[in-house]
Design a protein around this motif. Structure first.
Motif, mmCIF file in Angstrom:
data_model
loop_
_atom_site.group_PDB
_atom_site.id
_atom_site.type_symbol
_atom_site.label_atom_id
_atom_site.label_comp_id
_atom_site.label_asym_id
_atom_site.label_seq_id
_atom_site.Cartn_x
_atom_site.Cartn_y
_atom_site.Cartn_z
ATOM 1 N N ALA A 155 -12.189 -5.802 -6.598
ATOM 2 C CA ALA A 155 -13.030 -4.896 -5.812
ATOM 3 C C ALA A 155 -13.399 -5.487 -4.453
ATOM 4 O O ALA A 155 -13.369 -4.792 -3.439
ATOM 5 N N GLY A 156 -13.752 -6.772 -4.424
ATOM 6 C CA GLY A 156 -14.181 -7.390 -3.173
ATOM 7 C C GLY A 156 -15.671 -7.250 -2.948
ATOM 8 O O GLY A 156 -16.359 -6.495 -3.645
ATOM 9 N N LYS A 157 -16.180 -7.975 -1.978
ATOM 10 C CA LYS A 157 -17.612 -8.009 -1.678
ATOM 11 C C LYS A 157 -18.201 -6.620 -1.501
ATOM 12 O O LYS A 157 -19.266 -6.302 -2.049
ATOM 13 N N ASP A 158 -17.548 -5.779 -0.708
ATOM 14 C CA ASP A 158 -18.062 -4.440 -0.424
ATOM 15 C C ASP A 158 -17.387 -3.352 -1.247
ATOM 16 O O ASP A 158 -17.692 -2.170 -1.090
ATOM 17 N N GLY A 159 -16.423 -3.756 -2.093
ATOM 18 C CA GLY A 159 -15.730 -2.775 -2.922
ATOM 19 C C GLY A 159 -14.422 -2.281 -2.344
ATOM 20 O O GLY A 159 -13.766 -1.433 -2.940
ATOM 21 N N VAL A 160 -14.017 -2.782 -1.176
ATOM 22 C CA VAL A 160 -12.882 -2.197 -0.472
ATOM 23 C C VAL A 160 -11.677 -3.136 -0.396
ATOM 24 O O VAL A 160 -10.849 -3.044 0.515
ATOM 25 N N ALA A 161 -11.565 -4.057 -1.351
ATOM 26 C CA ALA A 161 -10.390 -4.929 -1.391
ATOM 27 C C ALA A 161 -9.130 -4.095 -1.620
ATOM 28 O O ALA A 161 -9.175 -3.029 -2.224
ATOM 29 N N GLY A 162 -8.010 -4.602 -1.133
ATOM 30 C CA GLY A 162 -6.740 -3.931 -1.376
ATOM 31 C C GLY A 162 -6.393 -2.842 -0.390
ATOM 32 O O GLY A 162 -5.562 -1.989 -0.686
ATOM 33 N N GLU A 163 -6.980 -2.866 0.795
ATOM 34 C CA GLU A 163 -6.629 -1.863 1.801
ATOM 35 C C GLU A 163 -5.364 -2.303 2.556
ATOM 36 O O GLU A 163 -5.393 -2.578 3.762
ATOM 37 N N LEU A 164 -4.276 -2.370 1.819
ATOM 38 C CA LEU A 164 -3.005 -2.838 2.374
ATOM 39 C C LEU A 164 -2.532 -1.978 3.537
ATOM 40 O O LEU A 164 -1.895 -2.471 4.467
ATOM 41 N N GLY A 165 -2.859 -0.698 3.489
ATOM 42 C CA GLY A 165 -2.448 0.211 4.550
ATOM 43 C C GLY A 165 -3.177 -0.012 5.856
ATOM 44 O O GLY A 165 -2.822 0.591 6.877
ATOM 45 N N HIS A 166 -4.171 -0.883 5.845
ATOM 46 C CA HIS A 166 -4.960 -1.104 7.055
ATOM 47 C C HIS A 166 -4.908 -2.547 7.528
ATOM 48 O O HIS A 166 -5.787 -3.001 8.266
ATOM 49 N N ILE A 167 -3.846 -3.233 7.121
ATOM 50 C CA ILE A 167 -3.551 -4.521 7.746
ATOM 51 C C ILE A 167 -3.093 -4.251 9.171
ATOM 52 O O ILE A 167 -2.206 -3.425 9.393
ATOM 53 N N PRO A 168 -3.685 -4.909 10.159
ATOM 54 C CA PRO A 168 -3.249 -4.668 11.541
ATOM 55 C C PRO A 168 -1.886 -5.284 11.801
ATOM 56 O O PRO A 168 -1.632 -6.428 11.426
ATOM 57 N N MET A 169 -1.005 -4.507 12.391
ATOM 58 C CA MET A 169 0.329 -4.978 12.732
ATOM 59 C C MET A 169 0.305 -5.535 14.157
ATOM 60 O O MET A 169 -0.197 -4.888 15.083
ATOM 61 N N ILE A 170 0.830 -6.740 14.335
ATOM 62 C CA ILE A 170 0.831 -7.387 15.648
ATOM 63 C C ILE A 170 1.561 -6.498 16.661
ATOM 64 O O ILE A 170 2.699 -6.082 16.423
ATOM 65 N N GLY A 171 0.879 -6.173 17.722
ATOM 66 C CA GLY A 171 1.466 -5.333 18.761
ATOM 67 C C GLY A 171 1.389 -3.849 18.475
ATOM 68 O O GLY A 171 1.810 -3.035 19.294
ATOM 69 N N GLY A 172 0.820 -3.471 17.339
ATOM 70 C CA GLY A 172 0.740 -2.060 16.975
ATOM 71 C C GLY A 172 -0.271 -1.314 17.816
ATOM 72 O O GLY A 172 -1.386 -1.790 18.048
ATOM 73 N N THR A 173 0.108 -0.140 18.285
ATOM 74 C CA THR A 173 -0.788 0.652 19.137
ATOM 75 C C THR A 173 -1.015 2.065 18.604
ATOM 76 O O THR A 173 -1.784 2.824 19.191
ATOM 77 N N SER A 174 -0.359 2.425 17.508
ATOM 78 C CA SER A 174 -0.498 3.782 16.970
ATOM 79 C C SER A 174 -1.895 4.006 16.412
ATOM 80 O O SER A 174 -2.500 3.103 15.826
ATOM 81 N N GLN A 175 -2.404 5.210 16.594
ATOM 82 C CA GLN A 175 -3.740 5.567 16.115
ATOM 83 C C GLN A 175 -3.705 5.851 14.625
ATOM 84 O O GLN A 175 -2.945 6.698 14.162
ATOM 85 N N CYS A 176 -4.510 5.142 13.870
ATOM 86 C CA CYS A 176 -4.604 5.367 12.421
ATOM 87 C C CYS A 176 -5.723 6.349 12.124
ATOM 88 O O CYS A 176 -6.693 6.469 12.886
ATOM 89 N N GLY A 177 -5.624 7.029 10.991
ATOM 90 C CA GLY A 177 -6.660 7.970 10.583
ATOM 91 C C GLY A 177 -7.997 7.307 10.342
ATOM 92 O O GLY A 177 -9.041 7.970 10.366
ATOM 93 N N CYS A 178 -7.993 5.983 10.117
ATOM 94 C CA CYS A 178 -9.261 5.278 9.879
ATOM 95 C C CYS A 178 -10.014 5.014 11.178
ATOM 96 O O CYS A 178 -11.167 4.593 11.153
ATOM 97 N N GLY A 179 -9.336 5.230 12.326
ATOM 98 C CA GLY A 179 -9.966 4.993 13.613
ATOM 99 C C GLY A 179 -9.460 3.758 14.325
ATOM 100 O O GLY A 179 -9.613 3.629 15.547
ATOM 101 N N ASN A 180 -8.852 2.833 13.599
ATOM 102 C CA ASN A 180 -8.305 1.635 14.217
ATOM 103 C C ASN A 180 -6.918 1.905 14.803
ATOM 104 O O ASN A 180 -6.295 2.936 14.513
ATOM 105 N N LEU A 181 -6.441 0.951 15.582
ATOM 106 C CA LEU A 181 -5.102 1.038 16.163
ATOM 107 C C LEU A 181 -4.166 0.073 15.452
ATOM 108 O O LEU A 181 -4.544 -1.063 15.150
ATOM 109 N N GLY A 182 -2.935 0.545 15.190
ATOM 110 C CA GLY A 182 -1.894 -0.346 14.704
ATOM 111 C C GLY A 182 -1.964 -0.728 13.249
ATOM 112 O O GLY A 182 -1.384 -1.742 12.847
#
Length: 302
Positions: A155-182
């Motif tokens: 689970a992790g400290k806040d319960g959100v462990a395992g968010e593999l889809g939100h690892i930042p990709m080096i040089g990534g600039t695409s807009q993710c649905g979570c609000g982050n880039l890349g």
């Protein structure tokens, strides 16, 4: 005759799937109802209570329901009591849904991430040991990820462990649905595949995409992206077992051999590259419900 049962529920952006156990602990009375129709007024707890009351009246009049387990497509608090954020269903953020349903129904209710429910089923179906580390990578609309350590989800400290889809990709600039880039999900998800299809293969039916075009560089790069993202986790955790699943992986003609080839390329040598054991989940409509039932039964066994 056993007059007790548990109920498993899999809530998705399109459908709510429900089933219960019979006297032989088998899934029965499987039903689907529309999520959009159920939650259209935004009163999540009240609307889901009504759905469950109808289900109980229909199938459980002479049966004691010992536990209800619900898979949620969301981030949850570490104690799994509060829904933190749901991308595709309005009105769920911040809810203590399990507590509210318990109060409305008088039945114990527990929540867990939907992807962990899928892994509970796959772990059972593949007869995987609870010992060690097991991971599930489910490429559907997004990138689903389950990490199990000694049979229990991380689970992790806040319960959100395992968010593999939100690892930042080096040089990534695409807009993710979570609000982050890349985020990795921008390059290795079902919604990315839809974008590629519309841009490069507008005349090809989505269901035939890999059958007709899997050797094209565009799709090979997409599959390589999946392998690259998965290996970020594989190289960190050196898991005992690895399951791939989800709608994309189960598409007709999906090149699993090429995926495994690229996993080997990206995995650290000599290990874990030399000891990768890849298995595949069958994408069946009731997997999440069956996993929720297994989870519910583990709670009753404590």
């Amino acid at each position: 005759m056993n007059n007790e049962c548990v109920i498993g529920i899999d809530i998705g952006g399109t459908n709510i799937r429900i089933g219960r156990t019979d006297e032989n602990d088998q899934l029965v009375d499987f039903e689907r109802v529309s999520s959009k129709e159920t939650f259209k007024d935004g009163n999540i707890s009240e609307s889901l209570t009504e759905v469950l009351k109808n289900y109980l009246d229909k199938y459980c009049k002479n049966v004691q329901v010992k536990q209800i387990a619900i898979g949620i497509p969301a981030t949850l608090s570490s104690d799994r009591k509060q829904i933190l954020q749901v991308p595709n269903i309005k009105g769920m953020d911040g809810l203590f849904l399990g507590k509210e349903l318990e109060e409305n129904l008088g039945i114990p209710v527990v929540l867990e991430k939907d992807v962990n429910m899928l892994y509970y089923w796959d772990k059972y179906d593949k007869k995987l040991s609870d010992e060690g580390v097991g991971i599930g990578v489910y490429i559907g609309t997004g990138v689903g990820n389950a990490i199990f350590i000694n049979g229990k989800p991380l689970a992790g400290k806040d319960g959100v462990a395992g968010e593999l889809g939100h690892i930042p990709m080096i040089g990534g600039t695409s807009q993710c649905g979570c609000g982050n880039l890349g985020c990795s999900e921008c390059y290795a998800s079902g919604w990315k595949l839809v974008e590629l299809k519309e841009e490069y293969y507008p005349d090809v039916d989505m269901n035939d995409l890999f059958v007709k075009k899997s050797n094209d560089t565009v799709l090979k790069n997409f599959v390589d992206n999946i392998a690259c993202v998965a290996c970020a986790e594989i190289n960190i955790l050196n898991p005992d077992s690895i399951i791939f699943g989800g709608g994309v992986i189960n598409m007709k003609g999906f090149p699993k051999d090429y995926l495994e080839e690229r996993l080997y390329v990206h995995a650290r040598k000599p290990y874990p590259a030399e000891s990768l054991e890849i298995q595949y989940s069958e994408d069946k409509v009731d997997n999440g419900v069956k996993g929720a039932i297994i989870f519910a039964k583990t709670l009753l066994e404590k």
